[in-house]
Design a protein around this motif. Structure first.
Motif, short mmCIF file in Angstrom:
data_model
loop_
_atom_site.label_atom_id
_atom_site.label_comp_id
_atom_site.label_asym_id
_atom_site.label_seq_id
_atom_site.Cartn_x
_atom_site.Cartn_y
_atom_site.Cartn_z
N GLY A 18 -3.30 -7.30 -10.79
CA GLY A 18 -3.67 -7.33 -9.39
C GLY A 18 -5.07 -6.84 -9.08
O GLY A 18 -5.75 -6.23 -9.92
N TYR A 19 -5.46 -7.13 -7.87
CA TYR A 19 -6.72 -6.65 -7.29
C TYR A 19 -6.47 -6.44 -5.81
O TYR A 19 -5.78 -7.25 -5.17
N VAL A 20 -7.03 -5.38 -5.25
CA VAL A 20 -6.99 -5.15 -3.80
C VAL A 20 -8.37 -4.75 -3.36
O VAL A 20 -8.95 -3.80 -3.91
N GLY A 21 -8.93 -5.46 -2.40
CA GLY A 21 -10.24 -5.08 -1.91
C GLY A 21 -10.99 -6.24 -1.31
O GLY A 21 -10.43 -7.30 -1.01
N ALA A 22 -12.29 -6.03 -1.16
CA ALA A 22 -13.14 -7.04 -0.54
C ALA A 22 -13.51 -8.15 -1.53
O ALA A 22 -13.76 -7.89 -2.70
N PHE A 23 -13.52 -9.37 -1.02
CA PHE A 23 -14.00 -10.51 -1.80
C PHE A 23 -15.50 -10.65 -1.49
O PHE A 23 -15.89 -11.41 -0.61
N VAL A 24 -16.29 -9.90 -2.21
CA VAL A 24 -17.74 -9.90 -2.03
C VAL A 24 -18.38 -9.99 -3.41
O VAL A 24 -17.76 -9.66 -4.42
N HIS A 25 -19.63 -10.42 -3.43
CA HIS A 25 -20.24 -10.74 -4.72
C HIS A 25 -20.32 -9.56 -5.66
O HIS A 25 -20.21 -9.72 -6.88
N TRP A 26 -20.48 -8.32 -5.13
CA TRP A 26 -20.65 -7.18 -6.05
C TRP A 26 -19.34 -6.76 -6.70
O TRP A 26 -19.37 -5.96 -7.63
N HIS A 27 -18.21 -7.27 -6.27
CA HIS A 27 -16.95 -7.01 -6.98
C HIS A 27 -16.60 -8.14 -7.95
O HIS A 27 -15.66 -8.00 -8.74
#
Length: 388
Positions: free
Chosen positions: A213-222
């Protein structure tokens, strides 16, 4: 002790989680804490914030984000006047014995006023004019002059990573006494024992699967979009593996399009944004987790929340992450910016249930022992002169 906590953030999302964590921990230690926010940015109101209020803040945020950089920074400077007026009122009403501030660029009024009143002031450093930022810094020289002045003249400094601390010492010379205090987790909220894992997995369609899993923002730095693209072609190697990627952001549309184009909607699940109060129930569905990318200075809150839930994480070996994750013990590190290595580790662990359970249990023990918000509160209070 009467403590005034000041911040100039939106008080939402990860910022709000951090502020509430520290504030509640200080109160748990018996201190009286008043939070000073600008209107509409009270972090303690986030759980009950209405959709219409959020929509209004979103329009304001969009307008501010389109503002020319120099003008935006001039407004940040002007905010010192607002801070002086509000702080003077707060000082008269609360008579604080400590001012704790989440440091913001160009903000010097708090340190100046606290020093004039003889009140200890501690700054928490989550941002700096010394690092590469998402929003380019136009008045960089002025920002660094102000930052250096604040870091040398406050009572103490709380850095969220040693990277920040070393950068500040190299740039500004002798600074105030400091501690490195990474983020933490609220164990009352992130407790695996409070969740029926089998029921949740059945409700969310992942019963009998291996869930990363992943939880968080879908932004380029992640780097979620790059990770999905890299692993999509290899999911056939691990038929039982399902990716459960929770959150939203600028790159979510790109990820959805890729998943649909590859016909992987049953292997890569994208439930979108969920309230912070529901995040533990989603983590409870996961066997292990992945953080495809981060940055050189940040301390990802999600890392601590996963670990608190007994879910270990595959993560890049940036210094702030490696300070928290013991490779092969409380999680698994891969060379940063090497997505192939990240994918290999995720696929390998899909076949190793005992390793996942062992590392998850060790991660939970580490958070219980060292990284509750109470630890952060105790560290910052240790910077006060009488604590020495």
């Amino acid at each position: 002790m009467r403590i005034l906590y000041h911040h100039r953030t939106r008080g939402r999302d990860v910022e709000g989680v951090h502020i509430r964590g520290v504030v509640h921990a200080l109160r748990g230690l018996g201190h009286q804490v008043t939070v000073l926010s600008f209107p509409g940015a009270d972090p303690e109101q986030e759980p009950v914030a209405g959709a219409s209020a959020r929509k209004g803040r979103g329009r304001l945020g969009a307008w501010v984000s389109r503002m020319p950089g120099v003008l935006f920074e001039v407004l940040e400077l002007a905010y010192n006047l607002v801070t002086l007026l509000r702080m003077r009122r707060a000082f008269a009403h609360i008579r604080p014995q400590l001012v704790y501030e989440r440091y913001s660029l160009f903000l010097f009024a708090t340190v100046w006023l606290a020093r004039r009143h003889g009140i200890p002031v501690i700054l928490e450093i989550n941002d700096s004019a010394l690092v590469e930022r998402v929003r380019p810094l136009w008045l960089k020289h002025l920002a660094r002059r102000i930052e250096g002045w604040c870091l040398r003249r406050c009572t103490g400094l709380v850095f969220i990573s040693s990277y920040f601390k070393h950068q500040a010492e190299a740039a500004y010379g002798p600074i105030a006494p400091s501690v490195v205090s990474p983020n933490a987790a609220d164990l009352a909220h992130f407790d695996p024992a409070r969740h029926d894992r089998d029921r949740l997995r059945a409700e969310r369609g992942v019963a009998g699967k291996v869930v990363c899993g992943y939880v968080g923002a879908f932004v380029h730095w992640h780097g979620v979009n790059g990770f999905v693209e890299a692993i999509a072609a290899r999911l056939a190697e691990s038929p039982e593996l399902v990716l459960l990627l929770v959150g939203d952001g600028r790159t979510l549309g790109e990820v959805r399009a890729l998943v649909e184009a590859r016909g992987l909607s049953d292997r890569i699940l994208l439930p979108g944004r969920v309230p912070h109060t529901e995040i533990p129930s989603w983590i409870a569905c996961m066997d292990y987790a992945v953080l495809p990318d981060s940055n050189h200075y940040g301390s990802p809150v999600k890392l601590f929340e996963f670990m608190a839930m007994g879910v270990a994480m595959v993560a890049p070996d940036y210094v702030p992450v490696a300070e928290v994750v013991a490779d092969g013990q409380t999680g698994w590190l891969f060379p940063r910016r090497q997505l192939d290595a990240c994918v290999e580790r995720v696929l390998e662990l899909a076949l190793r249930p005992d390793e996942r359970r062992r590392a998850g249990a060790a991660a939970r023990e580490y958070i219980v022992r060292e990284r509750q918000w109470r630890n952060n509160a105790e560290q910052l209070l240790g910077l006060l002169p009488e604590a020495g």
